[in-house]
Structure formats: C-alpha cells, structure tokens
Scaffold this motif. Structure first.
Motif, PDB file in Angstrom:
ATOM      1  N   LYS A   1       2.654   1.752  -3.556  1.00 54.07           N
ATOM      2  CA  LYS A   1       1.836   1.927  -4.756  1.00 54.07           C
ATOM      3  C   LYS A   1       1.718   3.388  -5.197  1.00 54.07           C
ATOM      4  O   LYS A   1       1.973   3.709  -6.368  1.00 54.07           O
ATOM      5  N   ASN A   2       1.339   4.282  -4.292  1.00 57.51           N
ATOM      6  CA  ASN A   2       1.121   5.679  -4.680  1.00 57.51           C
ATOM      7  C   ASN A   2       2.409   6.396  -5.098  1.00 57.51           C
ATOM      8  O   ASN A   2       2.430   7.054  -6.156  1.00 57.51           O
TER       9      ASN A   2
ATOM     10  N   HIS B   1       0.835  -1.212   0.000  1.00 58.76           N
ATOM     11  CA  HIS B   1       0.000   0.000   0.000  1.00 58.76           C
ATOM     12  C   HIS B   1       0.866   1.257   0.000  1.00 58.76           C
ATOM     13  O   HIS B   1       0.589   2.230  -0.719  1.00 58.76           O
TER      14      HIS B   1
END
Length: 320
Positions: A121-122, A118
């Motif tokens: 990813k960004n 998580h």
C-alpha cells in the motif's frame, strides 16, 4: 430384483420403473456395462470387489450424477446367485467436506495476504504520487502516454489492494429483516445503469411469497453485483442474466444464471479460491469475497456450469 424404499428416495425412481430393467440406468457410462460385469463374475466366481466399499457415482432419475458409497455382496445357493447392493448417498458429506476445505484454504492465505497488502500500500501511494508530479513536467506526447500507462497500472493495483482488504477482514454483519426480492431489485437498478441494454438483458423470476430474512442487505448486494458482473463479462456477444428466487430447506435460494462461455469442470472446483481466475485481468478475489460474505451469513454458495452454455450460481441463506 428388489428395490426398497430408501433406494426409491435416493434414485427418485419408483419400484415399478426399475424392476425388470437394466441396472445401467443407475450407473454412469464411465463405469462400463453392469451386465458384462455380472456375466464375468458368474463365469469366473472371483469376488474381486465383493465385500469392499467402493466410492462411485450413480444416476438419479433425470440424469443427475451424485456420489455414493457402494457395498456389494453375493449369496449362492445351488444354481442361484443373489446379489445385494448397499448404497449410501454421500452428497451431503461431500459438500460439507468441500466447504470445510474451502474455509481452510481461505484461512491459510488470509494472514499472508493481509501482510502483503500492508507492504504494498505505502510504496504504491509513493509511486502514484511521484508519477502525477512527473506527468506535470512532461511535454512529449509519447512520454505522457508512457506515464499514463504507469498511472493506469497503479490505479489497477490500488483496486487490488482494496479488494485484498475486503478479503482479509472479518465481516461484522449489520443484520436486519429484509426482503431478498427488494435487495435484488436494488442491485438490478444499479446494474441497469452501468451496463447498456444492448450488452445484456435481465430476466427476473422472483417468488411473490418470499419471506423476509435476517441478513446484511448491503453485504448481499456486493455478492449479487460480483456474480452478475462476472456473468456479463462471460457473455462476450451479449445475452441475458436470469435471476430467480424461491424457498429451499435452509430458507431462501437465489439462482443467478448467465449465457456465457461457461466454466470448465477443473476450473469450477477452484473458482472460490483467492487469486484463482480465468479472466485475463481478473483479480481472482471477487468470488472469494462473495464466499466469505455468504459463509458469514451461515449460508451456502455453489456453481454449476456447462461449457458454451453458461453458468448458474446458487446462493442459499438461512431464514433466521
């Protein structure tokens, strides 16, 4: 010498094949010469291992090694000494312990991996997006080559994050009756399109009497594709992938063999662990994901390998 019915079942030898023969035929070489041990005991009469339970390996007919627990005792009457061996085949117990340990390892890393995926990813999307914008403004060939290297690595990491998602999620199976031979046939059509015939060939031995099983065909395709792709990569000079189906005590058995470089014994114990890989650019997640899919089917997956001769993966799935 006596050799009871249970011993015949464990060792796969008949009584007549064993009686009067050297007991070394039942003991792997690493444990030494049984005759020498007996001779030394008769001379010294020092019962160092008598009355104890020893974890050892034994040999079945055909040379297969398997784990046992061995208890030894002796009875002496005048000049005669009688030895008694109580042997317990612990193959099933060891396999269960190994499966439980593997499941515990997967569970232990799952939550951490989900958090890391998580968090990555960004920022990865931002790096990739800005890199594409920068590339449009570049004119120098070397600069463009460098930004292309960045984009290639971003793409590789995006695939890794996608695999992390596959590894961490709980699988909800869409089960339906399916013919495992047909599932494998679909996989081979796909793999035949991806890999040229000069790179690898396929040898197929599918049991014509194979019954339908209740499974998620799409998830099982992912397992078979992972294993076959790994096998093809292991065959650096090309070779043949052999797929066989048949029945087993659980239900259905699928064996996938390659003619590659093989896997060392030390590595073989870890191949289903996440992030463990022997390949230079491997993620170490393909076999972990395959393990989870097979486990979700309440099945079993294992591997056998000989260095320089190839590897065989065995997948066993329940019939219902």
């Amino acid at each position: 010498m006596l050799f009871n019915n249970a011993a015949q079942q464990i060792f796969k030898y008949s009584r007549s094949e064993v009686l009067g023969k050297n007991l070394n035929m039942l003991i792997p070489q690493q444990y030494g010469d049984h005759f020498i041990f007996v001779k030394r005991f008769l001379e010294e009469k020092t019962p160092k291992i008598m009355g104890k339970t020893l974890p050892l390996k034994a040999l079945r007919k055909g040379g297969e090694e398997f784990p046992i627990e061995l208890g030894l005792s002796f009875y002496e009457m005048k000049a005669d000494v009688t030895f008694t061996s109580i042997i317990r085949d612990v193959s099933a117990q060891k396999q269960l312990e190994k499966s439980l340990l593997q499941s515990e390892r997967l569970a232990a890393v799952g939550q951490t991996v989900a958090h890391v995926a998580h968090e990555i990813k960004n920022p990865l999307m931002i790096i990739g997006g800005f890199s594409h914008q920068i590339k449009k403004s570049l004119t120098g060939e070397k600069s463009i080559q460098k930004i292309d290297m960045v984009l290639d690595e971003v793409s590789r990491l995006e695939k890794l994050v996608a695999n992390l998602g596959d590894f961490t999620k709980e699988y909800t199976l869409m089960k339906r009756p399916a013919d495992i031979n047909s599932v494998i046939g679909d996989v081979l059509k796909l793999m035949g399109e991806i890999y040229p015939s000069e790179k690898c060939g396929f040898a197929v031995d599918l049991s014509p009497e194979q019954k339908e099983i209740n499974c998620d065909p799409d998830k099982l395709k992912q397992v078979f594709i992972n294993i076959i792709a790994n096998g093809i990569e292991a065959m650096e000079d090309g070779g043949t992938i052999t797929i066989r189906t048949g029945e087993c005590s659980m239900g259905v058995e699928v064996c996938i063999s390659d003619e590659g470089i093989g896997i060392g014994e030390e590595d073989l114990d870890h191949i289903f662990e996440p992030f463990y890989t022997t390949r230079e650019r491997g993620s170490g997640l393909g076999l972990s994901i395959s393990y989870k899919i097979v486990a979700a089917h309440k099945g079993e997956i294992s591997a056998e390998s000989v260095l320089g001769q190839g590897t065989t993966f065995i997948i066993r799935l329940p019939a219902t």
